[in-house]
Design an enzyme around this catalytic site. Structure first.
Site, short mmCIF file in Angstrom:
data_model
loop_
_atom_site.label_atom_id
_atom_site.label_comp_id
_atom_site.label_asym_id
_atom_site.label_seq_id
_atom_site.Cartn_x
_atom_site.Cartn_y
_atom_site.Cartn_z
N GLU A 219 9.90 -8.25 -0.47
CA GLU A 219 8.55 -7.79 -0.13
C GLU A 219 7.53 -8.69 -0.83
O GLU A 219 7.22 -8.47 -2.02
CB GLU A 219 8.34 -6.35 -0.61
CG GLU A 219 9.25 -5.34 0.03
CD GLU A 219 8.63 -3.93 0.03
OE1 GLU A 219 8.52 -3.36 1.10
OE2 GLU A 219 8.24 -3.44 -1.04
N HIS B 21 9.91 -1.58 -7.21
CA HIS B 21 8.84 -1.84 -6.22
C HIS B 21 7.66 -2.48 -6.96
O HIS B 21 7.36 -2.11 -8.09
CB HIS B 21 8.42 -0.54 -5.53
CG HIS B 21 7.57 -0.78 -4.33
ND1 HIS B 21 6.24 -1.13 -4.43
CD2 HIS B 21 7.86 -0.78 -3.00
CE1 HIS B 21 5.76 -1.32 -3.21
NE2 HIS B 21 6.72 -1.11 -2.33
N GLY C 223 6.43 0.68 4.89
CA GLY C 223 5.52 1.52 4.11
C GLY C 223 4.63 2.30 5.07
O GLY C 223 5.01 3.35 5.58
N GLY C 224 3.46 1.77 5.35
CA GLY C 224 2.48 2.45 6.22
C GLY C 224 3.09 2.93 7.53
O GLY C 224 2.84 4.08 7.94
N GLY D 31 0.72 -3.93 2.67
CA GLY D 31 -0.51 -3.20 3.03
C GLY D 31 -1.70 -4.06 3.41
O GLY D 31 -2.82 -3.56 3.49
N LYS E 272 5.86 6.34 -0.20
CA LYS E 272 5.00 6.19 -1.38
C LYS E 272 4.45 7.57 -1.76
O LYS E 272 5.13 8.56 -1.55
CB LYS E 272 3.90 5.15 -1.10
CG LYS E 272 4.51 3.85 -0.55
CD LYS E 272 3.60 2.68 -0.52
CE LYS E 272 4.35 1.46 -0.02
NZ LYS E 272 3.57 0.25 -0.03
N ASN F 262 9.58 4.03 3.15
CA ASN F 262 9.00 4.33 1.84
C ASN F 262 7.67 5.06 2.03
O ASN F 262 6.66 4.44 2.36
CB ASN F 262 8.79 3.01 1.08
CG ASN F 262 8.17 3.22 -0.29
OD1 ASN F 262 7.99 4.36 -0.72
ND2 ASN F 262 7.83 2.12 -0.96
N SER G 38 3.81 -5.04 5.56
CA SER G 38 2.97 -5.03 6.78
C SER G 38 3.74 -5.14 8.09
O SER G 38 3.23 -5.70 9.06
CB SER G 38 1.92 -6.14 6.69
OG SER G 38 0.98 -5.86 5.69
P1 13P Z 1 3.52 -1.68 4.05
O1 13P Z 1 4.51 -1.62 5.18
O2 13P Z 1 2.51 -0.57 4.11
O3 13P Z 1 2.90 -3.03 3.93
O4 13P Z 1 4.33 -1.40 2.71
C1 13P Z 1 5.50 -2.09 2.49
C2 13P Z 1 6.13 -1.53 1.29
O5 13P Z 1 5.62 -1.63 0.19
C3 13P Z 1 7.40 -0.80 1.47
O6 13P Z 1 8.03 -0.58 0.27
#
Ligand code: 13P
Length: 232
Positions: free
Chosen positions: A157, A85, A215-216, A163, A8, A6, A194
């Site tokens: 999640e 989300h 995500g990150g 994050g 974002k 993702n 995370s």
């Molecule tokens: P992070 O991996 O940055 O914590 O984000 C997770 C997320 O929201 C994926 O959709």
């Protein structure tokens, strides 16, 4: 395993092109679902990548300014879409009803939803994890056929984990995923929040996880490669 990425609201045009170039050097047998920003959906993706989107509009094609319909996504070869989300539930005030409607739009257009569910820190502290997840899952999956339920992917999640660098213990993740699989016995469940190339050493021992929603980490190719190697 399913590895959903993702992005974002990240990567401008040049950055995305460079990302795809670097991504092409990844060798993996995992099922990689890349969910870039809408503006990049028309870009080339490496052969081993399945295209996903981060959202879908509530309606069919028509007079809905600024929205992108499931039909449009399908025409760009989108096969999966992230729905519900927590960032959208919070920032865009996306309701349970909206999420249900988006699920319907996606299935009608043969796109598989990746439904995100998760509790806030406050809900967790109040012992309401299962109550929250049950409500989110039951309302979103109302009226789905058993075939659709089997195709659907749930991404667990925890909101407090996204994050923040914080993750639940393996014991907590197992308990929650078992609960989700009890509600939807044949549905695949991903964990997100995370996840890094370091803490994967701990999480990967959880055998009931079907994959991860990153995500990150999805933006960092070198770290992503390490994570994928560790999952082999
Ligand atoms: P992070 O991996 O940055 O914590 O984000 C997770 C997320 O929201 C994926 O959709």
């Amino acid at each position: 395993m399913i590895i959903a990425l993702n992005h974002k609201s990240n990567l401008n045009k040049e950055e995305y092109e460079k990302y795809i170039e670097d991504f092409s050097t990844i060798k993996t047998n995992h099922k990689m679902i890349l969910c870039p920003s809408f503006v990049h959906l028309n870009n080339k993706t490496p052969n081993h990548v399945i295209l996903g989107s981060q959202n879908v509009g509530l309606f069919d094609n028509g007079a809905h300014t600024g929205e992108i319909s499931a039909q449009q996504l399908k025409s760009y070869h989108v096969e999966y879409t992230i729905v519900g989300h927590s960032e959208r539930r919070k920032e865009e005030k996306e309701s349970l009803k909206d999420i249900h409607q988006k699920m319907q739009q996606l299935f009608q257009n043969n796109i598989i939803p990746i439904l995100c569910v998760g509790e806030t820190k406050k809900e967790r502290e109040a012992g309401k994890v299962e109550e929250v997840l049950e409500k989110e899952i039951i309302t979103a999956t109302e009226n789905l056929t058993s075939e659709e339920r089997e195709k659907l992917i749930i991404a667990y999640e925890p909101i407090w984990s996204i994050g923040t660098g914080l993750i639940p213990s393996n014991k907590e993740i197992i308990k929650t995923i078992r609960f989700i699989k009890h509600l939807l016995p044949n549905t695949k469940v991903l964990y997100g929040g995370s996840v890094t190339e370091e803490n994967i050493d701990i999480i990967k021992s959880i055998s009931i996880i079907d994959g991860y929603l990153l995500g990150g980490l999805s933006l960092k190719i070198e770290q992503l490669k390490i994570l994928l190697e560790k999952l082999n």
